[in-house]
Design an enzyme around this catalytic site. Structure first.
Site, PDB file in Angstrom:
ATOM      1  N   GLY A 195       1.151  -0.919  -0.125  1.00 29.35           N
ATOM      2  CA  GLY A 195      -0.209  -0.095  -0.090  1.00 29.35           C
ATOM      3  C   GLY A 195       0.578   1.533  -0.025  1.00 29.35           C
ATOM      4  O   GLY A 195       0.927   2.664  -0.030  1.00 29.35           O
ATOM      5  N   CYS A 253     -28.179  -8.637 -16.661  1.00 29.78           N
ATOM      6  CA  CYS A 253     -27.483  -8.390 -17.038  1.00 29.78           C
ATOM      7  C   CYS A 253     -29.331  -9.284 -18.695  1.00 29.78           C
ATOM      8  O   CYS A 253     -29.320 -10.053 -18.929  1.00 29.78           O
ATOM      9  CB  CYS A 253     -26.506  -9.484 -18.065  1.00 29.78           C
ATOM     10  N   CYS A 255     -27.323 -12.021 -20.136  1.00 28.53           N
ATOM     11  CA  CYS A 255     -26.314 -13.437 -19.963  1.00 28.53           C
ATOM     12  C   CYS A 255     -27.305 -13.648 -18.847  1.00 28.53           C
ATOM     13  O   CYS A 255     -26.984 -14.704 -17.889  1.00 28.53           O
ATOM     14  CB  CYS A 255     -24.874 -13.960 -19.667  1.00 28.53           C
ATOM     15  N   CYS A 274     -23.600  -7.137 -18.743  1.00 28.71           N
ATOM     16  CA  CYS A 274     -22.229  -7.032 -17.961  1.00 28.71           C
ATOM     17  C   CYS A 274     -21.361  -6.229 -18.967  1.00 28.71           C
ATOM     18  O   CYS A 274     -21.182  -6.203 -19.746  1.00 28.71           O
ATOM     19  CB  CYS A 274     -21.777  -8.137 -18.095  1.00 28.71           C
ATOM     20  N   CYS A 330     -19.152 -12.675 -19.316  1.00 26.59           N
ATOM     21  CA  CYS A 330     -20.868 -12.447 -19.908  1.00 26.59           C
ATOM     22  C   CYS A 330     -20.721 -13.054 -20.703  1.00 26.59           C
ATOM     23  O   CYS A 330     -21.786 -14.115 -21.667  1.00 26.59           O
ATOM     24  CB  CYS A 330     -20.880 -11.080 -20.562  1.00 26.59           C
TER      25      CYS A 330
END
Lengths: 282, 257, 353
Positions: free
Chosen positions: A31, A240, A243, A265, A271
């Site tokens: 980080g 979606c 899909c 998606c 997808c």
């Protein structure tokens, strides 16, 4: 396939070594933003030069590369970056997330969970999570050094006081390994939980701001929140349209000029995989 | 009473010019000490040195920590530890409240900031503490979500005080806390400061050029001139029977009550 | 049914072909040669070399041709090329007091050793469109003796003899400056780093920053001590020889600003300096650079830092045209995901309002 007039992956070997040293330091201090001698790349700053330099420094001839932008493999910027690496390395490329050994991304983490043999490289425009609250770098560096992050919580407090909830939807700040406040890059906060204890190595490159940082595999990544206002991700009422997924991040598509909308998606590979599976089952 | 802060032989110069020289004093727990003198006498430099904001060229400042005894601010403590003290066990009230407040966030966030810096992560509890402190400084808790920009000077100063006291500090530094305000507003603020320091048992160092402020708030006072302490003692004694000619001049130049 | 647009590959290829066509323009018109650009658009070439920080007129001309005359784009091309070159070594510091001069003016002294040399300048032209240039011109010839002058002392060095101008001794041990093309910019940045940044900085940005110091946003009371334009020798010390060898010449523009300074607790009253240097003939750039360099020395000289041109984080972080142009224009990239997230938030807030 590979253009032999350029060094493998464009950068000269000395520059790559310099970047790899910065990466090692970044991995050792999860980080923490490591300054590095960012080079001018043949793509503009703000278009992924940090990610490209990181990818160029870790890529090898046996890697399989996937490049996405907004979750999609076929947006022009993703195509452009993928072509750049095909031209300068000749490595195999893929759109299938599980098959890739190296994924460079802008603004998304794939929906398909990553695994231990993968590196994901994020393109980062603004690596300093405190920059909007405190623009002076000398001051933010001191705040990181002393872990003085009260200011960030003041911002979240203000959101709740004003709107009733935390009004940050992307680039939502995280605490890495309980020590450094870190910008996850402008991924939607929907993707934040995927960063936590992820088996893959996560590398972040900010070319214009000349910073590299990292989240090693299986590192704790917490999204900032209050106990009584816990972190929440976006949810959609729709599924979606292609899909049928209700679990993935959905893009809204305007279908006509009479207010017609549908959702699909944002992760095109995920997808497509679901559509293929449905077709095979049918 | 036990010593909470002790300064020995403090000196600080800016270029060729000495700002303070050979300044020593003690402050006891729960005691309010006024530092008076005209502008340029070194009051503010002294306050900055003893509050960990400005490293003196010579001398020591020792603070009685809660658990580890007396610590010299600059030799025994790291910058991180000094900053930690400054936002927990100490308060600092600026003359201009705009310098001590975050003007672009709400009153509630201003009061809550120190709690959040100390790791408080419960929004409801932060709100409760902020509401409580706004009432204790006699502000309308309804204004918790308002920006300090919409507050009058007196209100801003109250908010700055609340922001400092929310972590229950034992020592507060104040730099001319009332001098920017109208006379009537000054009086009410002084009243509030007096009752708060007594009720909370706060130790305080108050820098002021106003002898009335010293008389009202402080049990003891230091008189500074040209960077040196010329007289110190109990406030009433110094004001009623000044020994040093400079103090006599200061006292005589103010209308007696 | 709407289907996501595939075919980014094809779109990019088509765009490249269109770009090549637009760049070339009407094929009936003869194509520009690099030699023409180098000779006849010389100031554009100079700017690309300066901000591209690569002294190579051929590559700068190529970049200008490829960028269809867009200076910032051409600078980008040169920088990206430059990044692939290994750093083989460092030259000796240039000695600008030994420059062969084509132009040299001072605004502080009416006459001085070496004299004022006006040289080629637009300064005293009347800015009227010259319609004679519509036709191919005949040969333009200047008097021979006006072409170049020998080395002459720098104006600031003349003042220096009296101790009226601050001196800049190298710090103890004369340490190598940080190389900004290899190392990231860190704050606070020392003057050698700041000057490297300003030398590569966008001319328009520096001009505006320098201008602001003349309009009350940082008072530095500048005088143009000297502007000189000419050629300086470049020397290196090859390891195997151990002494300096001249490897060539570069054209330069140098500006020394002289600024009023009242003195401080530690310094007697004297003139301070601001410095500007550019490749080729870039006077506007080197003068603006000198103004900004001086403004950025506020802290060092005990001046209050109040104006943007005095704030090093502000100036140095925003001066590079590659960084600025790239990040501003990255807004063209898709932001569907972030926008979607914000869209949901705004809807949610409107529902609860």
């Amino acid at each position: 396939m590979r253009d032999e007039r350029f060094n493998f992956a464009f950068l000269d070997e000395r520059s790559k070594r310099m970047i790899r040293r910065a990466l090692l330091k970044a991995i050792a201090i999860p980080g923490y933003q490591v300054p590095f001698g960012s080079r001018e790349m043949p793509l503009p700053y703000g278009w992924g030069t940090g990610g490209i330099q990181v990818t160029a420094s870790v890529i090898g001839p046996n890697d399989v590369l996937k490049v996405i932008d907004q979750g999609a493999d076929d947006t022009v910027n993703a195509v452009n970056i993928r072509r750049f690496f095909q031209r300068t390395t000749g490595v195999a490329v893929t759109e299938r997330a599980p098959e890739a050994t190296l994924i460079q991304t802008r603004h998304r983490i794939p929906e398909t969970p990553l695994h231990e043999r993968q590196i994901i490289v994020y393109q980062v425009p603004v690596p300093e999570p405190l920059q909007r609250l405190e623009p002076r770098e000398a001051e933010t560096r001191r705040m990181h050094g002393l872990a003085e992050y009260g200011l960030m919580h003041v911002k979240l407090y203000e959101d709740i006081a004003r709107y009733g909830h935390i009004a940050t939807t992307y680039d939502y700040p995280v605490m890495v390994n309980g020590r450094y406040l870190t910008a996850p890059s402008p991924i939607p906060k929907f993707d934040n939980p995927k960063m936590n204890m992820n088996p893959a190595l996560q590398l972040f490159g900010a070319g214009r701001e000349k910073r590299i940082y990292a989240i090693p595999p299986y590192t704790r990544v917490e999204s900032l929140a209050f106990e009584d206002h816990p972190f929440e991700v976006q949810r959609w009422d729709a599924a979606c349209a292609l899909c049928g997924s209700r679990e993935s991040f959905l893009d809204e598509v305007v279908t006509d000029d009479r207010g017609g909308r549908l959702f699909m998606c944002s992760d095109t590979d995920y997808c497509a995989g679901r559509q293929a599976a449905k077709a095979a089952a049918a | 009473m036990s010593v909470i802060l002790e300064a020995r032989g403090l000196a600080k110069r800016f270029g060729e010019r000495p700002a303070i020289e050979d300044v020593s004093f003690e402050l006891h727990a729960g005691e309010v000490l006024a530092v008076v003198g005209e502008s340029g006498s070194g009051k503010t430099t002294l306050l900055n040195c003893v509050s960990g904001r400005l490293r003196p060229d010579a001398g020591t400042v020792r603070f009685m920590t809660r658990h580890e005894g007396l610590k010299e601010l600059y030799a025994d403590l790291s910058e991180a530890e000094r900053r930690f003290l400054a936002r927990t066990d100490w308060g600092y009230v600026h003359q201009r409240p705009e310098e001590g407040l975050r003007m672009n966030v709400s009153a509630g966030a201003n009061v809550g900031e120190r709690l959040m810096a100390l790791g408080e992560r419960h929004y409801g509890r932060i709100r409760t503490a902020a509401t409580d402190w706004l009432s204790r400084v006699e502000m309308d808790p309804e204004r918790i979500d308002d920006s300090p920009r919409t507050f009058s000077g007196g209100m801003r100063q109250r908010l700055q005080i609340a922001r400092n006291l929310v972590t229950d500090p034992r020592l507060v530094f104040m730099d001319e806390p009332t001098s920017g305000l109208d006379v009537s507003v000054q009086a009410r603020l002084l009243d509030l400061l007096r009752s708060l320091t007594r009720a909370l048992g706060l130790a305080a160092i108050v820098v002021t050029h106003d002898l009335a402020v010293a008389r009202l708030l402080a049990q003891r006072m230091l008189v500074m001139k040209g960077g040196r302490i010329v007289e110190q003692g109990l406030t009433d004694q110094v004001l009623d029977d000044p020994q040093h000619p400079y103090t006599q001049l200061l006292v005589s130049s103010v209308l007696q009550p | 049914m709407y289907v996501a647009v595939k075919g980014g590959e094809r779109a990019i290829r088509n765009s490249h072909e269109l770009l090549a066509e637009v760049r070339r323009g009407d094929p009936a018109v003869p194509e520009l040669s690099l030699e023409q650009i180098k000779q006849q658009l010389k100031l554009a070439v100079d700017r690309v070399m300066t901000e591209g920080s690569l002294y190579d007129p051929d590559l700068a001309a190529l970049a200008l041709k490829q960028a269809a005359g867009d200076a910032v784009e051409a600078i980008f091309l040169v920088r990206a090329f430059r990044a692939t070159l290994p750093r083989l070594g460092y030259t000796e510091p240039l000695d600008t007091s030994r420059m062969r001069l084509w132009r040299r003016v001072s605004a502080t002294f009416k006459d001085l050793p070496g004299g004022q040399v006006l040289g080629p300048t637009y300064d005293y032209t009347q800015r009227l469109l010259d319609f004679s240039l519509l036709e191919p011109a005949s040969k333009a010839a200047a008097p021979e003796d006006e072409r170049a002058a020998d080395a002459m002392p720098r104006v600031v060095d003349l003042l220096d003899g009296e101790g009226l101008v601050e001196r800049h001794e190298p710090p103890a041990g004369d340490p190598d400056p940080l190389d900004l093309t290899r190392e990231p910019l860190r704050f606070p940045a020392e003057r050698s780093v700041r000057l490297q940044n300003l030398a590569r900085a966008d001319e328009g940005f520096l001009l505006a920053m320098g201008y602001s110091t003349q309009r009350g946003y940082a008072h530095t009371h500048p005088f143009a001590g000297e502007i000189r334009h000419g050629a300086a020798e470049v020397e290196v010390i090859p390891e195997e020889l151990g002494f300096p060898v001249v490897i060539g010449e570069v054209a330069l523009t140098e500006c020394q600003m002289v600024n009023q300074f009242a003195g401080s607790k530690t310094e007697p009253p004297q003139f301070t300096r601001g410095y500007g240097l550019a490749f080729g003939h870039c006077e506007r750039k080197s003068m603006a650079m000198a103004l900004v360099d001086r403004a950025l020395r506020a802290t060092e000289l005990g001046e209050e830092v109040e104006s943007p041109a005095q704030m090093q984080e502000f100036v140095l972080s925003h001066s590079d045209s590659l960084e600025a142009s790239g990040f501003v224009q990255h807004l063209k990239l898709p932001h569907y995901v972030d926008f979607q997230a914000e869209l949901e938030l705004v809807r949610k807030m409107r529902r609860s309002a």
